[in-house]
Design a protein around this motif. Structure first.
Motif, PDB file in Angstrom:
ATOM      1  N   SER A 101      48.561  24.694  30.981  1.00  0.00           N
ATOM      2  CA  SER A 101      47.767  23.599  31.496  1.00  0.00           C
ATOM      3  C   SER A 101      47.498  22.170  31.143  1.00  0.00           C
ATOM      4  O   SER A 101      48.212  20.607  30.747  1.00  0.00           O
ATOM      5  CB  SER A 101      47.277  23.721  32.808  1.00  0.00           C
ATOM      6  OG  SER A 101      47.024  22.785  33.896  1.00  0.00           O
ATOM      7  N   ASN A 102      46.408  22.594  30.277  1.00  0.00           N
ATOM      8  CA  ASN A 102      45.263  20.831  29.783  1.00  0.00           C
ATOM      9  C   ASN A 102      47.000  20.786  28.610  1.00  0.00           C
ATOM     10  O   ASN A 102      47.177  19.538  28.396  1.00  0.00           O
ATOM     11  CB  ASN A 102      44.336  21.248  29.185  1.00  0.00           C
ATOM     12  CG  ASN A 102      43.113  21.983  30.377  1.00  0.00           C
ATOM     13  OD1 ASN A 102      43.340  20.997  31.021  1.00  0.00           O
ATOM     14  ND2 ASN A 102      41.845  22.199  29.836  1.00  0.00           N
ATOM     15  N   ALA A 103      47.101  21.933  27.673  1.00  0.00           N
ATOM     16  CA  ALA A 103      48.417  21.398  26.892  1.00  0.00           C
ATOM     17  C   ALA A 103      49.179  20.476  26.535  1.00  0.00           C
ATOM     18  O   ALA A 103      49.823  19.522  26.463  1.00  0.00           O
ATOM     19  CB  ALA A 103      48.620  22.468  26.122  1.00  0.00           C
ATOM     20  N   LEU A 104      50.536  20.803  28.029  1.00  0.00           N
ATOM     21  CA  LEU A 104      51.245  20.142  28.571  1.00  0.00           C
ATOM     22  C   LEU A 104      50.634  19.088  29.452  1.00  0.00           C
ATOM     23  O   LEU A 104      51.337  17.708  29.154  1.00  0.00           O
ATOM     24  CB  LEU A 104      51.852  20.992  29.963  1.00  0.00           C
ATOM     25  CG  LEU A 104      52.539  22.190  29.406  1.00  0.00           C
ATOM     26  CD1 LEU A 104      53.036  22.542  30.823  1.00  0.00           C
ATOM     27  CD2 LEU A 104      54.001  21.978  29.023  1.00  0.00           C
ATOM     28  N   ASN A 180      37.568  29.317  20.708  1.00  0.00           N
ATOM     29  CA  ASN A 180      37.634  28.537  19.547  1.00  0.00           C
ATOM     30  C   ASN A 180      38.324  27.560  19.702  1.00  0.00           C
ATOM     31  O   ASN A 180      39.153  27.180  20.636  1.00  0.00           O
ATOM     32  CB  ASN A 180      36.891  28.822  17.963  1.00  0.00           C
ATOM     33  CG  ASN A 180      36.131  30.025  18.025  1.00  0.00           C
ATOM     34  OD1 ASN A 180      34.655  29.245  17.758  1.00  0.00           O
ATOM     35  ND2 ASN A 180      36.541  31.500  17.993  1.00  0.00           N
ATOM     36  N   PHE A 181      38.400  26.283  19.658  1.00  0.00           N
ATOM     37  CA  PHE A 181      39.293  25.484  19.187  1.00  0.00           C
ATOM     38  C   PHE A 181      39.418  24.563  17.669  1.00  0.00           C
ATOM     39  O   PHE A 181      38.368  23.799  17.229  1.00  0.00           O
ATOM     40  CB  PHE A 181      39.051  24.193  20.424  1.00  0.00           C
ATOM     41  CG  PHE A 181      38.331  23.628  20.386  1.00  0.00           C
ATOM     42  CD1 PHE A 181      37.583  22.524  20.292  1.00  0.00           C
ATOM     43  CD2 PHE A 181      36.297  24.079  21.063  1.00  0.00           C
ATOM     44  CE1 PHE A 181      36.690  21.467  20.443  1.00  0.00           C
ATOM     45  CE2 PHE A 181      35.331  23.317  21.222  1.00  0.00           C
ATOM     46  CZ  PHE A 181      35.175  22.317  20.617  1.00  0.00           C
ATOM     47  N   ASP A 182      40.498  23.818  17.282  1.00  0.00           N
ATOM     48  CA  ASP A 182      40.251  22.777  16.422  1.00  0.00           C
ATOM     49  C   ASP A 182      41.279  21.680  17.189  1.00  0.00           C
ATOM     50  O   ASP A 182      42.162  22.141  18.096  1.00  0.00           O
ATOM     51  CB  ASP A 182      40.863  23.445  15.395  1.00  0.00           C
ATOM     52  CG  ASP A 182      40.547  24.501  14.316  1.00  0.00           C
ATOM     53  OD1 ASP A 182      39.529  24.451  14.807  1.00  0.00           O
ATOM     54  OD2 ASP A 182      41.063  25.415  14.158  1.00  0.00           O
ATOM     55  N   GLU A 189      44.150  22.886  19.095  1.00  0.00           N
ATOM     56  CA  GLU A 189      44.521  24.759  19.180  1.00  0.00           C
ATOM     57  C   GLU A 189      43.443  24.929  19.450  1.00  0.00           C
ATOM     58  O   GLU A 189      42.731  25.129  19.102  1.00  0.00           O
ATOM     59  CB  GLU A 189      44.484  24.605  17.843  1.00  0.00           C
ATOM     60  CG  GLU A 189      45.522  26.879  18.104  1.00  0.00           C
ATOM     61  CD  GLU A 189      45.365  27.491  16.207  1.00  0.00           C
ATOM     62  OE1 GLU A 189      47.009  26.874  16.141  1.00  0.00           O
ATOM     63  OE2 GLU A 189      44.496  26.982  15.876  1.00  0.00           O
ATOM     64  N   LEU A 190      43.742  25.819  20.721  1.00  0.00           N
ATOM     65  CA  LEU A 190      42.492  27.210  21.330  1.00  0.00           C
ATOM     66  C   LEU A 190      42.721  28.384  21.185  1.00  0.00           C
ATOM     67  O   LEU A 190      44.126  28.327  21.377  1.00  0.00           O
ATOM     68  CB  LEU A 190      42.545  27.157  22.996  1.00  0.00           C
ATOM     69  CG  LEU A 190      41.982  25.290  23.426  1.00  0.00           C
ATOM     70  CD1 LEU A 190      42.699  25.326  25.361  1.00  0.00           C
ATOM     71  CD2 LEU A 190      40.610  24.916  23.750  1.00  0.00           C
ATOM     72  N   GLN A 191      42.044  29.242  20.142  1.00  0.00           N
ATOM     73  CA  GLN A 191      41.744  30.649  20.166  1.00  0.00           C
ATOM     74  C   GLN A 191      40.807  31.169  20.700  1.00  0.00           C
ATOM     75  O   GLN A 191      39.698  30.753  21.248  1.00  0.00           O
ATOM     76  CB  GLN A 191      42.197  30.493  18.785  1.00  0.00           C
ATOM     77  CG  GLN A 191      42.774  29.798  17.842  1.00  0.00           C
ATOM     78  CD  GLN A 191      41.465  28.766  16.828  1.00  0.00           C
ATOM     79  OE1 GLN A 191      40.377  28.250  16.580  1.00  0.00           O
ATOM     80  NE2 GLN A 191      41.642  27.024  16.470  1.00  0.00           N
TER      81      GLN A 191
END
Length: 207
Positions: A101-104, A180-182, A189-191
């Protein structure tokens, strides 16, 4: 439904069922006043989680003109099981649905959001990568600490509660997993790394 358009009642009923499961899960946690630890014994089927997320978000991605892709599911998916240590409702809706949802929300029209799956010997990592505006540097300190929230309008002016990132971290810690995130100018990118519980390979025929 719009005049003249046929209603897909099967999809409607499935969506209602998903919402009922979310409410049931939230209600149980509230009544128990649970202080979650990383000792959960629940398991979640990754393929079922991905299938549910496809159903929930493919339509909204099309509406936003964002390309949303998921890892391919085994065919038939019902004969393959990939289990991780997590509550399935929490992983689906508390973690990954929040991430997608956040990515969109922050990805402009014409760009992409990609969900990918990485197999490890003892872990599984799910990644949600977007081509959005990236996380503002001033927000990093809030995102790295539980209890601190931040929010900003999306690419199309969408508003948010600011608690999505904290909710993802809460659930991942309760599963004994890692988040984690970059983030940079080219997107975020969320991992999400979870302990692998068990794997049942696809049936290939025969007894």
């Amino acid at each position: 439904a719009a005049r003249g358009k046929q209603v897909n009642w099967e999809s409607v009923l499935k969506a209602v069922k998903e919402q009922q499961e979310i409410l049931k899960f939230a209600s149980q946690q509230a009544k128990a006043n649970t202080q979650w630890t990383n000792q959960t014994t629940e398991t979640a089927c990754v393929y079922d989680v991905i299938s549910t997320l496809q159903f929930l978000f493919e339509s909204s991605a099309r509406d936003k003109s964002v390309r949303l892709t998921f890892p391919p599911l085994p065919q038939p998916a019902s004969e393959a099981v990939l289990l991780v240590q997590a509550d399935q409702i929490g992983l689906t809706h508390g973690v990954l649905a929040n991430a997608i949802s956040n990515a969109l929300k922050f990805t402009p029209s014409g760009k992409s959001v990609t969900v990918s799956l990485e197999h490890g010997e003892r872990t599984i990592t799910l990644r949600v990568k977007d081509e959005g505006t990236g996380i503002h540097p001033d927000a990093f300190w809030e995102l790295r600490s539980l209890g601190r929230t931040t929010s900003r309008p999306g690419a199309r002016g969408e508003e948010g509660t600011g608690s999505g990132f904290q909710l993802m971290k809460f659930f991942m810690q309760s599963f004994g997993g890692e988040m984690n995130f970059d983030s940079g100018a080219s997107g975020t990118e969320l991992q999400f790394t979870l302990k692998r519980a068990a794997t049942t390979p696809l049936k290939t025929g025969g007894d």
